[in-house]
Scaffold this motif. Sequence first.
Motif, short mmCIF file in Angstrom:
data_model
loop_
_atom_site.label_atom_id
_atom_site.label_comp_id
_atom_site.label_asym_id
_atom_site.label_seq_id
_atom_site.Cartn_x
_atom_site.Cartn_y
_atom_site.Cartn_z
N GLU A 183 0.95 -1.20 -0.06
CA GLU A 183 0.01 -0.09 -0.13
C GLU A 183 0.75 1.32 -0.07
OE1 GLU A 183 -2.59 -0.45 3.30
OE2 GLU A 183 -3.86 -2.01 2.48
N GLU A 184 1.99 1.22 0.92
CA GLU A 184 2.77 2.45 0.77
C GLU A 184 3.43 2.71 -0.19
OE1 GLU A 184 3.80 5.71 3.38
OE2 GLU A 184 2.19 4.05 3.66
N LEU A 185 4.12 1.85 -0.96
CA LEU A 185 4.99 1.79 -1.99
C LEU A 185 4.05 1.78 -3.35
CD1 LEU A 185 7.96 -0.19 -0.87
CD2 LEU A 185 7.51 2.46 -0.87
N GLU A 186 2.84 1.49 -3.36
CA GLU A 186 1.77 1.24 -4.56
C GLU A 186 2.30 0.17 -5.27
OE1 GLU A 186 1.39 4.93 -6.64
OE2 GLU A 186 0.75 6.20 -4.99
N LEU A 187 2.57 -1.10 -4.72
CA LEU A 187 3.12 -2.28 -5.38
C LEU A 187 1.73 -3.09 -5.41
CD1 LEU A 187 6.28 -2.90 -3.39
CD2 LEU A 187 6.14 -1.93 -5.77
N PRO A 188 1.73 -4.02 -6.60
CA PRO A 188 0.65 -4.87 -6.78
C PRO A 188 0.71 -6.00 -5.89
CG PRO A 188 2.30 -5.08 -8.63
CD PRO A 188 2.78 -3.68 -7.81
N ASP A 189 -0.35 -6.46 -5.06
CA ASP A 189 -0.49 -7.43 -4.30
C ASP A 189 -0.17 -9.12 -5.14
OD1 ASP A 189 -0.75 -9.15 -2.37
OD2 ASP A 189 -2.56 -8.65 -1.56
N THR A 190 0.86 -9.20 -5.50
CA THR A 190 1.29 -10.34 -6.16
C THR A 190 2.38 -11.21 -5.95
OG1 THR A 190 2.87 -9.14 -7.72
CG2 THR A 190 0.39 -9.49 -8.46
N LYS A 209 12.02 6.63 0.23
CA LYS A 209 11.58 5.68 1.26
C LYS A 209 12.15 4.21 1.62
CE LYS A 209 7.22 6.26 2.30
NZ LYS A 209 7.13 7.02 3.47
N ILE A 210 12.35 3.67 0.42
CA ILE A 210 13.08 2.32 0.42
C ILE A 210 14.56 2.64 0.77
CG2 ILE A 210 13.96 0.45 -0.93
CD1 ILE A 210 11.32 0.88 -2.88
N ALA A 258 17.10 0.01 -6.07
CA ALA A 258 15.86 -0.41 -5.44
C ALA A 258 14.66 0.34 -6.66
CB ALA A 258 15.52 0.71 -4.41
N TRP A 259 15.00 1.20 -7.65
CA TRP A 259 14.15 1.49 -8.59
C TRP A 259 14.05 0.56 -9.67
CZ3 TRP A 259 15.84 5.40 -12.90
CH2 TRP A 259 14.72 5.86 -13.68
N ARG A 260 15.19 -0.13 -9.83
CA ARG A 260 15.19 -1.28 -11.08
C ARG A 260 14.68 -2.32 -10.65
NH1 ARG A 260 20.15 -0.68 -11.68
NH2 ARG A 260 20.91 -2.26 -10.31
N ARG A 261 14.74 -2.85 -9.30
CA ARG A 261 14.16 -4.10 -8.73
C ARG A 261 12.52 -3.99 -8.37
NH1 ARG A 261 13.29 -8.52 -9.33
NH2 ARG A 261 13.39 -10.11 -8.13
N PHE A 262 12.27 -2.90 -7.66
CA PHE A 262 10.75 -2.67 -7.40
C PHE A 262 9.87 -2.08 -8.73
CE2 PHE A 262 12.70 -3.12 -3.20
CZ PHE A 262 11.63 -3.61 -2.61
N TYR A 263 10.73 -1.26 -9.30
CA TYR A 263 9.72 -0.62 -10.39
C TYR A 263 10.09 -0.75 -11.93
CZ TYR A 263 7.94 1.55 -6.27
OH TYR A 263 7.45 1.81 -5.08
N SER A 264 10.96 -1.67 -12.01
CA SER A 264 11.61 -2.09 -13.29
C SER A 264 11.79 -0.66 -14.11
CB SER A 264 10.59 -2.76 -14.08
OG SER A 264 10.18 -3.94 -13.51
N LEU A 265 12.53 0.03 -13.48
CA LEU A 265 12.87 1.37 -13.74
C LEU A 265 11.66 2.35 -14.80
CD1 LEU A 265 16.32 0.31 -15.48
CD2 LEU A 265 16.01 1.45 -13.28
N SER A 266 10.66 2.10 -14.28
CA SER A 266 9.59 2.72 -14.64
C SER A 266 9.61 4.36 -14.62
CB SER A 266 8.09 2.11 -14.05
OG SER A 266 7.08 3.08 -14.41
N GLU A 267 9.17 5.05 -15.45
CA GLU A 267 9.26 6.45 -15.21
C GLU A 267 8.12 7.13 -14.65
OE1 GLU A 267 9.73 8.37 -19.25
OE2 GLU A 267 11.98 7.38 -19.34
N ASN A 268 7.13 6.27 -14.26
CA ASN A 268 5.86 6.72 -13.87
C ASN A 268 5.75 6.70 -12.28
OD1 ASN A 268 4.65 7.28 -16.31
ND2 ASN A 268 4.00 5.14 -16.34
N VAL A 269 6.95 6.01 -11.82
CA VAL A 269 7.16 6.02 -10.17
C VAL A 269 7.28 7.26 -9.74
CG1 VAL A 269 9.80 5.36 -10.18
CG2 VAL A 269 8.39 4.47 -8.46
N LYS A 270 6.74 7.26 -8.35
CA LYS A 270 6.87 8.45 -7.56
C LYS A 270 8.66 8.35 -6.88
CE LYS A 270 2.07 9.05 -6.38
NZ LYS A 270 1.14 8.87 -5.11
N ALA A 271 9.06 9.51 -7.07
CA ALA A 271 10.50 9.65 -6.44
C ALA A 271 10.67 9.25 -4.66
CB ALA A 271 11.20 10.95 -6.66
N GLU A 272 9.36 9.68 -4.28
CA GLU A 272 9.43 9.59 -2.64
C GLU A 272 9.44 8.02 -2.49
OE1 GLU A 272 5.20 11.25 -3.95
OE2 GLU A 272 7.47 11.59 -4.59
#
Length: 249
Positions: free
Chosen positions: A89-96, A215-216, A197-211
Amino acid sequence: MNRSRILTRILWRARAFNKIDYARPCSITLCTKSIIIREQCTVTLKDSYIKKFMKAVGWMDQERTRLKLTGYFLYECVPDRVAYTEWFEELELPDTFASWFTVTELHVWMLLVRYMAEDVASIGTEKKKYVKGDGHFVRNCIIEALWADVGNRIKLLEGANPAIARKQVTELSEQFQASLVGYDEGLNDDKVLAAAAWRRFYSLSENVKAEHVAKIVHFIRHQISVLDKIPSEDLRWKPQINWLSICDH
């Protein structure tokens, strides 16, 4: 005929002087060769081989067993104590399952960093050398526990195909190795750590929030500092790791 008998007696006498009496190895004083009792004792040699064999296969090695249990206990502190819902919830990750593994992987890596530090020895005043020891063994046990858990969880997924499951585990293993390298490189550099962390959690997506990435990174720095303060003796046998909440960072 007489010569043959005489020669036989002479040979037997000569043999007697060089014969070893295992019951009393020092009773014959005319033996010119020194007798090493330890080398002549078959029981001692047999025990030595048995001990080597048991050590090789891990039987009756209490210290090794204790360390292996330590590795499994350390890993269990992750899935049992990490609040995965808060992370999602905090990092807007899918529950998968993939998100679960990514979060678990990060916590496992921090455990590896802490325990591998047990094998770092200082040489002189500045130089440090890494020597494989208990820390390296426990590290391998933590990873072993991780893959055992992953294998069991994949089997429980709805409609899981064994062939596909094996392929997924192989892919996760490759990603895991790459992630360890990326996180290790960022230990002394926040920018590199943020990139990992950006690469692993968000696959370097440009839509991710910097905060979210910040936070990670802050969580990693804070948690490693907490782990580093745990005394070595408290990390043995049945360690208890209390993970911090991602919501506090």
